[in-house]
Every structure is written in structure tokens, then in C-alpha cells.
Design a protein around this motif. Structure first.
Motif, short mmCIF file in Angstrom:
data_model
loop_
_atom_site.label_atom_id
_atom_site.label_comp_id
_atom_site.label_asym_id
_atom_site.label_seq_id
_atom_site.Cartn_x
_atom_site.Cartn_y
_atom_site.Cartn_z
N ILE A 1 52.45 50.00 36.94
CA ILE A 1 52.80 48.62 36.60
C ILE A 1 54.20 48.54 35.98
O ILE A 1 54.92 47.57 36.17
CB ILE A 1 51.73 48.04 35.65
CG1 ILE A 1 51.86 46.52 35.54
CG2 ILE A 1 51.78 48.67 34.27
CD1 ILE A 1 51.35 45.76 36.71
N ARG B 1 45.43 52.10 39.03
CA ARG B 1 46.08 51.27 40.04
C ARG B 1 46.23 52.02 41.37
O ARG B 1 46.16 51.42 42.43
CB ARG B 1 47.46 50.80 39.57
CG ARG B 1 47.40 49.85 38.39
CD ARG B 1 48.79 49.48 37.91
NE ARG B 1 49.55 48.72 38.88
CZ ARG B 1 49.42 47.42 39.08
NH1 ARG B 1 48.55 46.73 38.37
NH2 ARG B 1 50.16 46.80 39.98
N GLU C 1 48.62 46.45 30.61
CA GLU C 1 47.76 46.93 31.69
C GLU C 1 46.63 47.82 31.18
O GLU C 1 45.52 47.76 31.65
CB GLU C 1 48.61 47.70 32.72
CG GLU C 1 47.86 48.14 33.95
CD GLU C 1 47.54 47.00 34.90
OE1 GLU C 1 47.80 45.83 34.55
OE2 GLU C 1 47.04 47.27 36.00
N GLU D 1 49.37 40.71 37.63
CA GLU D 1 50.01 41.45 38.72
C GLU D 1 51.38 40.86 39.03
O GLU D 1 51.59 39.65 38.91
CB GLU D 1 49.13 41.38 39.98
CG GLU D 1 47.90 42.28 39.92
CD GLU D 1 48.23 43.76 39.93
OE1 GLU D 1 49.26 44.15 40.50
OE2 GLU D 1 47.44 44.54 39.35
#
Lengths: 967, 209, 73
Positions: free
Chosen positions: B150, B142, B26, A99
């Protein structure tokens, strides 16, 4: 409706295995990874790694609902010196996600291709999985015990037969601070100064040149501080590709009105973002800057007060600059007067203006002088010690600054202490070992004080005639400990050196380039030890701006790899100095505690202020990034919940110098030499390191030049016990401090009392207050002079601007300058194109690591040479044809032709991240099984030529010559 | 109501491909499938500009209009998603898309051409949010975690913006105002940079001669 | 979010804007056109408890991470 990211339960044996593991081998391939992270889709997913193509296949039998808690571990990208923070999400020991850290004042969540792809380290499909040795021409798996036993036995044999200087230790700028520090300690205890790391071939000329100008050899300001710049001048730096996240701050500055100028032989991606681009001939930087100084002095744009108070020797520079009339500048650089004048005017009329340079400037035979002319430019404009100004030298590897500061350097001990007896005594005291014992480890006291061979020349340490080298034996053993071979020039000769060695040890997560080159020419005597990456251990890392960040361990070492410091300790034990190496360190399962190592660094590194950055303070910074201002890097308020530590006033990562011990609470130094602030707020001035008077001229700073609030508002020398007593400050010390400080100076007083009193009680700078030196009298060219590269396409300029004379003994080796240049004076007839090299965004350094990452590898699948359409057409070359790039070494590289106007018609460019092809042949058969990178290609350095900097032995890679022909 | 959009600021995009690898990372996107790509124009010459391109999540999406099995849909937030169980991999959407966004994995486990794959705005697909099934077919979700794509979140220079169009256009406007020197931001030519661009080309070219 | 909800809200928006002779600015989707599985809204989960406003606020706040000006000019 699961909210958390999906993950499977840990395999039933997981936890138990973890508890029992200790040093036991632990491996994880992609299959295990997928299984543990809950994304296993059966054999298909493993074989093809195509999750999206698998629609309709059976649900994995072993996937179960997630039970493991997702933990977030904060780490820092390992791919360049910007220092981008990363939050790694870990579940059941598997790194499942990454992240952005918006709170980081350095990268504010941003990443380039490399940073956004670091999670792949947790897969590591192309990593070395276990120790191996080359036996009968084949890579054979061995155990760690066997590897350590055999390597140590062979090393001890070599030591016995030839002495400690027969081994050469190539350390790493990718080691964290603690590891690189331990490496220098390790090599010292082995008994040699024969060690080095990437800084030699990256910014050694910068460190030497800049430190000799004003005190410390580091970036003066920061990426963040460039937001305060009104003009930014890049020369020999392609930040958009080499330091992409720095552009976050630079483009922000540009948006706020800063003018951007780029000077480079290539129209780089940085140039594409500039207001003005100057195409210069590679290696002509000094002529260009003298040309700028010519206009500055002519127009009276220099900062006269600044020069009068804080600079020594500018008059001499003025004389040299006056010779660089616009016509001469154009002859050498190719830049027309009007263009140059426009650039100079931008820099002069938009102050504070800053300069940025990288390897385009450093990697030359004149690198030491090129970097100094940049310093001089900034001194003339009064841009040093000013927020928004400075010499913003972008370092390369993530910890190359830290490894330079405290790592394996052949001419100094941690903290630039040098290798004189006093320095050894200082560090022996810190390490808790007897100086006499240490002395006995060396071949002789003389060798203890003699700078070692540099990594750029290790091949000559092997191949040079014994009577010509300045140490007893030739090199018999070389240990590549986190260093690529293809980053060093003269690759063709390197394989000869590899062939001649008795022992070659490679310790690396991805040792394959060295392994493959060695296996190409050897049948045995090569060992490969798998090291863990920085995501599999913890420790601190110093970014280019001197900020230090603490990395948490993300995952356990994959496969059988071990952290470098563990390997150092285990090897030291076998070599007989394990106890001495770890005297002050807690060792658990063979791993010395990173925190303890940092505390030892804190105890000894007073010179550059690595003393205040205790592990506790650094960790508090990492937990509370949100309180730091991205423009100033300073904390506005804030208390760490966990420890109660008040962050208020600290600069992020306590950028060194962070003087005194942690209790003094020095905030770190955001911009070096800045007198507008109190020293306890990170202010300062130039260092007194070169004497007090020179030829009757005062070297100490003029009146009114001292830092804000200093008791001494004039120039003063560095502090020691005598000066303290003379000033009547001695009694400010406690009795305990007095006992420790007696006979010591600010660098050797282990109590920190001298620094405390000088800084806190009297607002003065422990290293004194002197003038920066425009004239560095101890360098070959005290005032930087333009000299042509050894291999130049311009015989006329070689005539006018010849290189230095040859040196007989230089870093233990004979080093040629003029004889090479004369021999190849007319080389341009057969090799009419300038060959230069540089970076791509997707890859880093030698590239084995990044070319093994599929997410990156896919983006750059072949090596290429950039060639101008004119040069290509003249040679019958079309875009993306295979071509041979030939150089005077006899080497030739088979690469694709990228026909582009990015380069001028006289220049070719090849990125330096490739390896795995050898003059047209894929080396895949020489790699250990599964450990070959996905993308392989010709290494430009296979073909680069001879040439070294006259001060630091930096290799010349940025200006050589080539010919290009169609395959 | 949130209306999800991407916006790539060409003045900031440096073609570092961070968005590309962030996406790969991701969603574990396989080799050969590129949900996002950076396109560079005037490569290597003054005027060089890059933009990051993926599915633009069109309001009136041509792919939805042409899909013969009607497997593509709009979410309430304006994200264009599709159901891979229904997709026949015909490529008609690829034909219709003005941005080349739809991707077709070349080789599945059985050597077949795969179903269409494309940028999901990190919103997964019609499977249960956050489920393994969803990850396997479409990648992470997400948005359901309250996060944004992302690629935009990790962009090196914050050139690529992704999120509620109100929010990102505010962000972009602020920059545009700074670039134009505040109140000087007037008129079509200034806003769209034609004059400035032309001057820059001229200026940057001078040094190159 | 369920398909029916999507359509209803899209229709409402269209009607809202269609007043005073303005042309509709939002594309209206034909009922039954999408044949696939119904999807749920991103806030239809335990973290947001079907609270759309809460989710929108979260995403809006998250979006500020893309603006470095929010951390000081």
C-alpha cells in the motif's frame, strides 16, 4: 483460505437498528468499530490498540467469519484542494479499508500522509460524540433536542433585542458545495450578510485581485496542466508540503525538462526539488516581481502582440518597473541581480511558463497587490490563456474553491452575484421566496446591501466601540460552523472577544480548540454540536482546478453527529424559516437532498458556469475516471454503462465554467481564457466586466484575439437581450427561452437560452471578450506598489515604502494601517526577527482534525520554531530546547527550537496547525472529555499581530516580528 | 519468477510521509511502531534528499542468518517474513539489519516488550491468508489479493515503487532516461548524478546567500 | 507456498545459473533452517486457484499503477 478481507457478521441488532435509525443517535467508538469490522481482540486491543503486541492472547469470543459483502464507495480526500480520489471499502457499515484509485486523472492513486490516513475518520476516537453545553464551567452532555431548542431560543432572543446583525456565522471551506451554498442561503434568510469562511484568510486577496485583473478569481489552469509547463515559478507556495500530490505532476514536468524556481523566505521541501532557489525577505514579493519585470522590459522579453491585443495598462506598469533597479530590489528583497536575472531568463526563455502562489503571497496587508503583480508578470510574458502557462493558484481546503464560489461570503451571494438588489431578486427567484419577505428579514434594506464583517475581524465586531462600527449592534452571538479559531490572527484578543459574547455555538466534528479557548474564559453560554465529516454524507466538492467531484457517502454519521446540512435545516425550522430554506428540496428525516441542492445551484449559478454540472453528469465522471487523460483532463471516448451518458470530450469534473444547462453538454473549461480552442471545447478569452472604454482607451480585446471559431473575431461586450437582438441572434431562442430571457442577460436568464445561443450557435463567450487589466483602477494601488508590513524589522524601509492610510469604515469596521506602522516603526529593536508561518504535510488548517488522528499525530508531536543557527547561537539556544517566542502583542509561545538553515538568520518560522497550549500551559482540562486532540501545542496565531489587506481584510500572518529567548 | 523489491526514487521523494500513514492505516500499526520511515539527509539545506526506508526484503537477509530461533523465512517471491509465534523478541535481527527495519512494540497488554514486527511487503505472515489471525499478527495480505504494498501504491509522487523488480526497474529506467535527456544518459557520473548533484548544490546555494 | 517447494525451486534456480563455472547468484537456503509454520503462496487461494501465472499477471498489471507514464507522457 479466505480471499476477502476479514470481517465479522453484523451485530444481530445492526440491521434493525439501521432501519429504525432515522435521526436517532448512532454511535460507534473504537470498540464497536473493531467488533464490527471483525478485528476485535478483546479488551486488550481496545485498551492498547496494539494488535501486534497481542501474540498469544485468546481468540476474540465474538469474532465470527465474515459474511457482509465488501462495498466500495468512491469519495475524495477532505484535506486539501488537489482532490485525490479514494476508494473506501465498507463492510457491515464499517470502513475497513482504503484503496488507491489509479484511475483518477488527478491523483492516479497517490496520497500524502493525510490522504493515506483518512479512514481514521471512521474511528473518530477524538471526535465530539454528542451535543454538549458549558454549564457552570463544566462540559455537560445534552440531547439534540435540548441543544437545538436552547440555541435557537437564545438566537431569537438576541435577534429580538439587537437585530439579525448581532449574530455572526462562520461557515466552512470544508463543507461540500451543497452545504456551503445552503449556509449562504441560511444566513440570508436569517437576515444578515455577517458570514464568512476560510477563504477570507486563505485566498481572498487572490480572488479579488485575480478576478479584477481578468474576470474570474480562480486557478486558471490545473495541477495536471503543469505537465505542459516548461518553467514553473513557486513563490509563497510550499507545494511539497501543502499540496504534496501536486508534485506528482510537477516532478513529472521536471523530469520532462521543465525548470523549477522557488522564491521563499524558507528553503522549503519544494525548494529542495527546485533548479533554483531565491531566498527573499518575507513580504517583499512586489519588489521582487517588479525587479523581474525590469529585466523583462529591458531585454524586450515581453510578449508584445499579446499585450497589444489582450492587456490594458501595461505602460503604467512599465513605468513603475523601471524604478526597480537591481540595487533597489536587492535592498528590499535580499536577492542579488545575477540570481534574479537567471530566474527571469528561465521564465522568459522557457515558455509556456507558469507561476504558483499560495498564502505566502496572500496573507499580507498588500496581498491584493502582490497577487496582481503575479498576474502582471504572466500577462507580460503572454502566459495566460495558454496550456502550460497560467496563474496556478493552489487553494487550501478541499472545498475552499467551491465555498468561495457559492458559499457564505459576506459580500456576495452564490456565484459572485454581489448583494445589490438585482442579485437578491435573482436568487430569491431561484429559491422560490418572495423578495419582499427576504428584505423584511434584514435589519434594513441598507444592511441587505452592505458587505458583512469578515472572519478575520469578528473579534473586533465584538470588542470595537459600538459608535465606531458600521452596523447597529456589536456581535453578541458567534457560530463557528466548521472553522478553527487558531487560524485567525490576534488570538490573545480572541479570548477576550469570546468572553464578551452572549452565545458561542460550535458545530464541528472536532470543535475542541474553540471549546477549550472558550472554556478557559467562560463558565456558560457555549454549545457544541457534533457535525458529521464529508465521509458521512454525500455531495460535490470543487478542487483547486475548478473540477467538481461527487463524493459518495462512505459510512453513517458516527456517534450522534449529523451532517451539516441536516443541522442547518433543523435549526432553520426552529428559527422559523425551515420551509423557505427547503422550498425546492426533498427532505428525508431532516436531511435535505444533496442532489436537489446541487440542482438548485445549477439553476441559479450562471455567472461562473456551475450550471452544467448536474449530479448525473458528475456521478458518471466518478464512475469512469479511466477515460480521462491526465495531461489534458479530457475524456477520449467512453460511455457510462449505468446511464448511457457519453463522456467523450468532457473535461474531468466539468471544471467551471461549464456553461449552459446540462443538456447543452458544455465540456467544462480546463484552462481559463484560452482562445486557441472553441468555446464549446472549453476555450475562451478575458472577461468584459469593467466597461468598454476607459479614459479613451478601448477595454475590449483587439482584433484576432477572440476564441477559435467565434462569429465575432474581435472584442465584444457581455451578452444580454439587447445585444442579442442587435446582432439578429434573438430568433435563435425558442419561444419559451425568449419569454424567460426578455430583459435579462447571460447571468440572469434562468432558461439558459442566451448562453446556449451565444456559445453553441455563434461560438462566442457569454461574458464578452475584453482586455485583462494590468491597472486595476478601483484598488488602492492600481499598479501594485511595494509597501512594508505594519510590523517590520526594517525602519529604513518603512520610511521609504510606507503603508496605506487608516480607513474609518471598511467591511463595517475601522481599520488601521499607518497609525500602527508608525507606532511600531522601531519595533525591530526589541523584536529583531521576522516571524512567519506555514504548513506541515501531516496536518491541515487549524489542525484539530489531523492532530486527532494517531497515524498523523505520531509524526509531528510538538510545535516548534525554526531558527537559524546564527540566531540561535546568539541567544544561547540549542536544538530542541524549549524557547519563548515573544511578539509585540505581549503574547509568548512556548515551543521547541528547531535550529536549521532552512530559515535565514533574520527569520523564524512556526507551523500554524497547533492549538491546545496557551502561552506555555496545556489546555487539556478545558476540553470536553475524550475530545482533546492527541497532539497539542502553541498556536502561532495566539501571538500574531494586527494588520489587514486593504481590499479584502485578509489578515497579515506572514510578516510580523518576534524575539526568541530560551525558557 | 516475480522477485519483490522496493525502490525509492530520491529525486521524487518529498518526505510527505504518505507511505508511513498508508502502512499504519492498512495494518492498524500501533503508535510507536514504524514499519516504514522517511529519512531525510541534508535537511533544510541545498542537496536535501529523502528516501523512504523499510525492510528491504534482502535476498541474503542478515536477519535470517542471525535469528537464534530461525523464525524468519523467505517466500518464493523474495519477501522476508517471520513467524511471531516463534519469535522471542531478542532483537538480534535488529542488530543485524542494515536498515533498522525490525521494530519492537514497547508495551503490550502486559507491559512487556513485544515480538519483532516489521514490513511484510503487505504479504501477511505464515497464518492462513486473509484470516483474522494473520491480520492481527502481521496486517493485511495484499499480495494474496493480487495487490502490491500500500505504501508504494499510494506514494504521493510515485517515488516509492514496490513490486516485481523487473517491473519497477522498468518504471524507474523510463524516468531516469527522461531526466538524463534521453540518449544523454551515459556514463557512471551521469547515471549516479554526482556531477549534477554538485552543480545543483552550487546553483541552489547561490540564492541563499 | 510450502517450504519444500521453496527450497526445491531455489535449488533449481541455483543449478540453472551455476553452469559454465558461473558462481551462483541466488542465495540457497538450508533445508530445515526455518522453524516456523509453513506459509502458502499468495496465489494459493480461490481467487487465483493456485494459478501462479494468473497471479503474476495480476500483480504485474497492478504494478503499472505506479507508472504515470502509462497514462500518457
Amino acid at each position: 483460505m479466505l480471499l476477502t478481507r476479514k470481517g465479522a457478521a453484523a451485530p444481530s441488532g445492526g440491521r434493525l437498528a439501521g432501519a429504525l435509525e432515522g435521526l436517532a443517535p448512532r454511535s460507534m467508538d473504537r470498540r464497536t468499530f473493531l467488533k464490527r469490522s471483525g478485528f476485535a481482540g478483546g479488551a486488550g486491543a481496545f485498551a492498547s490498540a496494539l494488535p501486534f503486541a497481542m501474540i498469544g492472547r485468546a481468540q476474540a469470543q465474538d469474532a465470527q467469519p465474515a459474511t457482509g459483502k465488501i462495498e466500495v464507495r468512491r469519495t475524495v480526500c477532505t484535506h486539501c484542494s488537489v482532490g485525490c480520489a479514494i476508494d473506501a471499502e465498507v463492510q457491515n457499515g464499517v470502513w475497513i479499508g482504503q484503496e488507491p484509485v489509479f484511475d483518477s486523472p488527478i491523483n492516479l492513486g497517490a496520497h500524502c500522509a493525510k490522504g493515506a490516513a483518512v479512514r481514521e475518520h471512521g474511528h473518530g476516537e477524538h471526535r465530539l460524540r454528542y451535543p454538549m453545553k458549558l454549564a457552570g464551567g463544566k462540559w455537560t452532555r445534552i440531547s439534540w433536542d435540548q441543544a437545538l431548542n436552547e440555541v435557537s431560543a437564545k438566537l431569537l432572543d438576541i435577534r429580538k433585542a439587537h437585530g439579525p446583525d448581532a449574530a455572526y456565522w462562520i461557515g466552512s471551506s470544508k463543507h461540500n458545495n451543497e452545504q456551503s451554498y445552503l449556509m449562504r442561503k441560511f444566513v440570508s434568510m436569517w437576515g444578515t450578510n455577517n458570514c464568512d469562511h476560510q477563504a477570507r484568510i486563505c485566498h481572498s486577496t487572490t480572488v479579488a485581485g485575480v478576478a479584477n485583473t481578468w474576470g474570474y478569481g480562480a486557478m486558471t489552469n490545473s495541477y495536471n496542466d503543469m505537465r505542459n509547463s516548461k518553467a514553473i515559478f513557486f513563490i509563497g507556495s510550499n507545494a511539497a508540503e501543502a499540496h504534496p500530490v501536486s508534485l506528482l505532476h510537477i516532478l513529472h514536468a521536471k523530469e520532462n525538462g521543465a525548470k523549477v524556481i522557488v522564491a521563499d523566505p524558507r528553503f522549503t521541501r519544494t525548494a529542495a526539488k527546485a533548479d533554483q532557489y531565491l531566498r527573499i525577505r518575507s513580504g517583499s514579493d512586489i519588489a521582487l516581481i517588479h525587479g523581474m519585470l525590469y529585466h523583462i522590459f529591458k531585454n524586450g522579453w515581453e510578449d508584445k502582440q499579446f499585450i497589444a491585443d489582450r492587456v490594458y495598462g501595461m505602460d503604467k506598469v512599465r513605468e513603475e518597473a523601471a524604478k526597480w533597479t537591481p540595487d533597489k530590489v536587492q535592498e528590499v528583497t535580499g536577492v542579488a541581480e545575477a540570481d534574479l536575472l537567471r530566474a527571469v531568463e528561465t521564465m522568459a526563455k522557457n515558455r509556456p511558463s507558469t507561476v504558483v502562489w499560495c498564502m505566502g503571497q496572500t496573507q499580507h496587508t498588500t496581498g491584493n497587490a502582490i497577487v496582481r503583480i503575479m498576474c502582471i508578470l504572466q500577462l507580460a510574458l503572454g502566459n495566460i490563456g495558454v496550456s502550460g502557462g497560467g496563474a496556478n493558484i493552489f487553494r487550501g481546503h478541499d472545498n475552499v474553491q467551491g465555498a468561495t464560489d457559492i458559499g457564505p461570503n459576506p459580500d456576495s451571494l452564490p456565484g459572485y452575484y454581489g448583494i445589490a438588489e438585482g442579485s437578491w431578486k435573482h436568487w430569491c427567484k431561484v429559491w422560490g421566496v418572495d423578495f419582499e419577505w427576504m428584505k423584511a428579514r434584514f435589519a434594513s434594506p441598507a444592511m441587505m446591501g452592505k458587505p458583512g464583517i469578515t472572519v478575520s475581524r469578528w473579534i473586533d465586531g465584538v470588542l470595537e466601540k459600538n459608535e465606531a462600527i458600521d452596523q447597529g449592534p456589536n456581535l453578541k452571538a458567534v457560530i463557528f460552523w466548521g472553522h478553527a479559531p487558531n487560524s485567525q490572527s490576534r488570538g490573545k484578543e480572541m479570548v477576550e472577544a469570546m468572553k464578551a459574547l452572549d452565545l458561542l455555538v460550535v458545530i464541528d466534528p472536532y470543535p475542541s480548540a474553540t471549546a477549550a479557548m472558550a472554556a478557559m474564559v467562560r463558565k456558560d453560554g457555549v454549545y457544541l454540536l457534533p457535525a458529521a465529516t464529508q465521509f458521512e454524507t454525500s455531495g460535490s466538492v470543487t478542487a483547486s482546478n475548478r473540477s467538481i467531484q461527487w463524493r459518495e457517502k462512505v459510512i453513517e454519521p458516527v456517534f450522534e453527529s449529523r451532517p451539516d446540512h441536516t443541522i442547518m435545516y433543523l435549526l432553520a425550522q426552529k428559527l422559523g424559516f425551515g420551509q423557505e430554506l427547503a422550498r425546492n428540496l426533498k427532505v428525508t428525516n431532516g436531511e435535505p437532498s444533496p442532489e436537489d441542492m446541487l440542482r438548485e445551484i445549477n439553476r441559479g449559478t450562471w455567472t461562473i458556469g456551475y450550471t452544467g454540472q448536474s449530479p448525473e453528469r458528475l456521478k458518471a465522471h466518478m464512475r469512469n475516471m479511466q477515460v480521462f487523460d491526465p495531461r489534458t483532463l479530457r475524456a477520449k471516448g467512453g460511455v457510462d454503462k449505468e446511464t448511457g451518458y457519453s463522456l467523450d470530450g468532457d473535461y474531468f469534473g466539468l471544471p467551471w465554467p461549464c456553461y449552459g444547462n446540462a443538456a447543452l453538454k458544455h465540456p467544462g473549461t480546463p484552462n481559463l481564457y484560452d482562445p486557441s480552442m472553441h468555446v464549446m471545447d472549453g476555450g475562451g478569452n478575458f472577461r468584459a466586466n469593467f466597461g468598454v472604454v476607459r479614459d479613451g482607451v478601448d477595454l475590449l480585446a483587439g482584433d484576432g484575439s477572440a476564441s477559435k471559431g467565434a462569429d465575432l473575431q474581435f472584442g465584444y461586450p457581455e451578452f444580454d437581450h439587447v445585444l442579442l437582438k442587435k446582432l439578429g441572434w434573438w430568433n435563435d431562442l425558442t419561444d419559451a427561452e425568449k419569454a424567460a430571457a426578455e430583459g435579462k442577460n447571460w447571468k440572469t436568464d434562468l432558461s439558459g437560452g442566451i448562453q446556449r445561443v451565444v456559445l453553441k450557435n455563434h461560438g462566442c463567450h457569454p461574458f464578452g471578450n475584453a482586455r485583462a487589466r494590468a491597472v486595476v483602477w478601483n484598488f488602492p494601488d492600481p499598479v501594485p506598489l511595494h509597501r512594508e508590513a505594519l510590523f517590520s524589522t526594517r525602519a529604513d524601509l518603512v520610511e521609504k515604502y510606507p503603508t496605506h492610510d487608516d480607513k474609518k469604515v471598511f467591511w463595517r469596521l475601522p481599520t488601521l494601517f499607518k497609525s500602527v506602522q508608525q507606532k511600531y516603526k522601531d519595533v525591530g529593536k526589541d523584536f529583531p526577527l521576522i516571524l512567519t508561518s506555514g504548513r506541515l504535510t501531516e496536518f491541515e488548517g487549524g489542525g484539530e482534525e489531523t492532530r486527532s488522528n494517531p497515524w498523523l499525530a505520531e509524526l509531528q508531536q510538538e510545535n516548534f520554531v525554526e531558527i537559524n543557527p546564527k540566531a540561535a547561537n546568539d541567544r544561547g539556544i540549542r536544538h530542541w530546547d524549549y524557547v519563548w517566542v515573544k511578539t509585540p502583542t505581549g503574547a509568548q509561545l512556548k515551543v521547541r527550537a528547531l535550529v536549521t538553515e532552512r530559515v535565514g538568520a533574520d527569520t523564524c518560522f512556526i507551523p500554524f496547525h497547533f492549538s491546545g497550549w496557551w502561552m506555555g500551559k496545556d489546555m487539556i482540562d478545558y476540553y470536553p472529555e475524550k475530545a482533546h486532540p492527541i497532539v497539542r501545542g502553541e498556536a502561532v496565531n495566539t501571538a500574531t499581530t494586527y494588520g489587514y489587506d486593504a481590499v479584502t481584510m485578509m489578515q497579515e500572518t506572514k510578516t510580523t516580528v518576534c524575539q526568541v529567548v530560551k525558557v | 519468477m516475480a522477485r519483490m523489491k522496493f525502490l525509492c526514487d530520491a529525486e521524487r521523494c518529498i518526505e510527505c510521509n504518505g507511505c508511513v500513514t498508508a502502512c499504519k492505516n492498512e495494518h492498524d500499526v500501533p503508535w510507536g511502531v514504524n514499519r516504514r520511515r522517511v529519512v531525510t539527509l541534508n535537511d533544510g539545506v541545498p542537496g536535501e534528499r529523502s528516501v523512504s526506508v523499510a525492510c528491504m526484503h534482502c535476498s541474503d537477509a542478515p536477519c535470517i542468518a542471525v535469528c537464534p530461533v530461525d523464525c524468519i523465512y523467505h517466500t518464493e517471491e523474495g519477501v522476508v517474513l517471520h513467524d511471531k509465534d516463534l519469535c522471542i523478541g531478542c532483537g538480534y535481527c535488529f542488530y543485524a539489519c542494515p536498515f533498522g527495519a525490525p521494530q519492537f512494540p514497547q508495551a503490550g497488554a502486559f507491559g512487556m516488550r513485544g515480538k519483532m514486527d516489521k514490513c511484510t511487503f503487505c504479504a501477511g505472515g505464515p497464518e492462513v491468508d486473509g484470516s483474522e489471525e494473520e491480520f492481527r499478527k502481521y496486517g493485511r495480505n495484499r499480495l494474496a489479493e493480487g495487490k502490491l504494498p500500500i505504501c508504494a501504491e499510494m506514494c504521493a509522487t510515485k517515488a516509492l515503487l514496490g513490486g516485481d523488480s523487473d517491473v519497477i526497474s522498468d518504471i524507474f529506467r523510463k524516468r531516469a532516461t527522461m531526466r538524463g535527456g534521453g540518449a544523454q544518459l551515459i556514463g557512471w557520473a551521469t547515471a549516479y548524478g554526482r556531477q549534477e548533484r554538485a552543480q545543483e548544490r552550487k546553483g541552489a546555494g547561490e540564492g541563499g546567500k | 507456498m510450502k517450504k519444500s517447494v521453496l527450497i526445491v525451486s531455489a535449488m533449481l534456480a541455483a543449478f540453472g545459473l551455476a553452469a559454465c563455472g558461473e558462481r551462483p547468484q541466488v542465495n540457497v537456503y538450508q533445508q530445515g533452517k526455518y522453524q516456523g509454520k509453513a506459509d502458502t503462496a499468495p496465489y494459493d487461494n480461490p481467487a487465483f486457484g493456485k494459478d501462479k501465472a494468473k497471479w503474476e499477471a495480476a500483480v504485474r498489471a497492478r504494478g503499472q499503477g505506479q507508472d504515470e507514464y502509462t497514462r500518457g507522457g
